[in-house]
Write a protein that holds these residues in place. Sequence first.
Motif, PDB file in Angstrom:
ATOM      1  N   ALA A  72       2.100   3.360 -11.322  1.00 19.62           N
ATOM      2  CA  ALA A  72       2.093   4.740 -10.832  1.00 19.62           C
ATOM      3  C   ALA A  72       3.509   5.322 -10.787  1.00 19.62           C
ATOM      4  N   THR A 117      -3.927  10.766  -0.950  1.00 17.13           N
ATOM      5  CA  THR A 117      -4.145   9.799  -2.024  1.00 17.13           C
ATOM      6  C   THR A 117      -3.712   8.428  -1.530  1.00 17.13           C
ATOM      7  N   TRP A 118      -4.230   7.392  -2.156  1.00 14.51           N
ATOM      8  CA  TRP A 118      -4.039   6.020  -1.675  1.00 14.51           C
ATOM      9  C   TRP A 118      -4.118   5.074  -2.851  1.00 14.51           C
ATOM     10  N   TYR A 119      -3.202   4.147  -2.953  1.00 20.35           N
ATOM     11  CA  TYR A 119      -3.323   3.103  -3.948  1.00 20.35           C
ATOM     12  C   TYR A 119      -2.590   1.867  -3.434  1.00 20.35           C
ATOM     13  N   LEU A 168      -0.256  -1.970  -9.561  1.00 20.05           N
ATOM     14  CA  LEU A 168      -0.705  -0.579  -9.620  1.00 20.05           C
ATOM     15  C   LEU A 168       0.408   0.366  -9.171  1.00 20.05           C
ATOM     16  N   VAL A 169       1.162  -0.046  -8.164  1.00 18.76           N
ATOM     17  CA  VAL A 169       2.282   0.777  -7.691  1.00 18.76           C
ATOM     18  C   VAL A 169       3.329   0.925  -8.789  1.00 18.76           C
ATOM     19  N   SER A 182       0.569   5.562   0.235  1.00 19.08           N
ATOM     20  CA  SER A 182      -0.322   6.688   0.522  1.00 19.08           C
ATOM     21  C   SER A 182       0.497   7.959   0.626  1.00 19.08           C
ATOM     22  N   ARG A 195       0.845  -1.195   0.000  1.00 22.45           N
ATOM     23  CA  ARG A 195       0.000   0.000   0.000  1.00 22.45           C
ATOM     24  C   ARG A 195       0.879   1.243   0.000  1.00 22.45           C
TER      25      ARG A 195
END
Length: 313
Positions: A245, A234-236, A241-242, A220, A218
């Motif tokens: 990004a 923001t959070w992912y 996905l990381v 953030s 995670r």
Amino acid sequence: MVEELTDFATSAEAHRRELRVHCYRLLGSYDEAEDLVQETLLRAWRGRETFDGRASLRAWLYRIATNACLDHLAAHPREVPVLDLPASASPDLAPRPDVAVPWVQPVPDEVLGRETVELAFLAAIQHLSPRRRAALVLRDVLGWSARETAAALETTPASVNSAVLRGRAELKEHLPARRGDWAAAGSDEERAVVARYMAALAAHDEAELAALLRADVRCSHAPGAGGHTGTEPTWYAGRDLVREAWAPALRGDDAVTFHLVPTRANGLPAFATSIRVDGALHPFGLNTLRIAGGRVAEVTTFSAEVFPLFGLG
């Protein structure tokens, strides 16, 4: 008389560091804690004639500090915002990232001394009402009796016990279920993972970074981190996905040159990140890492506004 006053001031000042940590737990903000410990010492000086010696000077100062913080929170009420941030599916991590509480500030380990103030705990306890928070800290952190806590809060032991039971139940909802799986602070495992992570980031080594991230990692960002001025964090989550990004900052002609300064914050490995633009370094943010199972489970980026707390420009 002058000697007695000097002795009182010196004895009270000796407790500044631990009082500051106490205020920090109650408020979440180190900047506010600095102000409130000063207010505590001023109140103690003005009320020094009321100190009768039946309790220790330390206990008396903690009582003043607790009520100074409660007065401050009453005059400046705040609530943890309801944010559209998904809860973590991992029992190793808090249901919400630490930055979901916007006023929480990380501080260097050396400021905390021998005290332990986990960011996860600090963020979680902010969800409690101020008086319930104070009762829980006095009872469960400082180890005060229900009677001592009741005297400090000017209430009854029964009310304290009720507040603590409710506070514990509420706190459990906001803390990771498996905090014991985190790597021990300063362990060889932690140091090795952090060293590899920082080296991979500086070298733009995407394969190595991916190997170091847990599948459910995670990330953030606090408001203001990395120059983003939005009002919400923001959070992912998730390795894929990381990687997506982070790719623009790691690839091609637009790849970012990172300058990383290692440190520690609230018992966690951390590093201050700056980026080089047109030959000059620009503060980006303070990153804390959570290590679990030999991999990075969480990356939290706080605003570069905290850099001065860490002696950084």
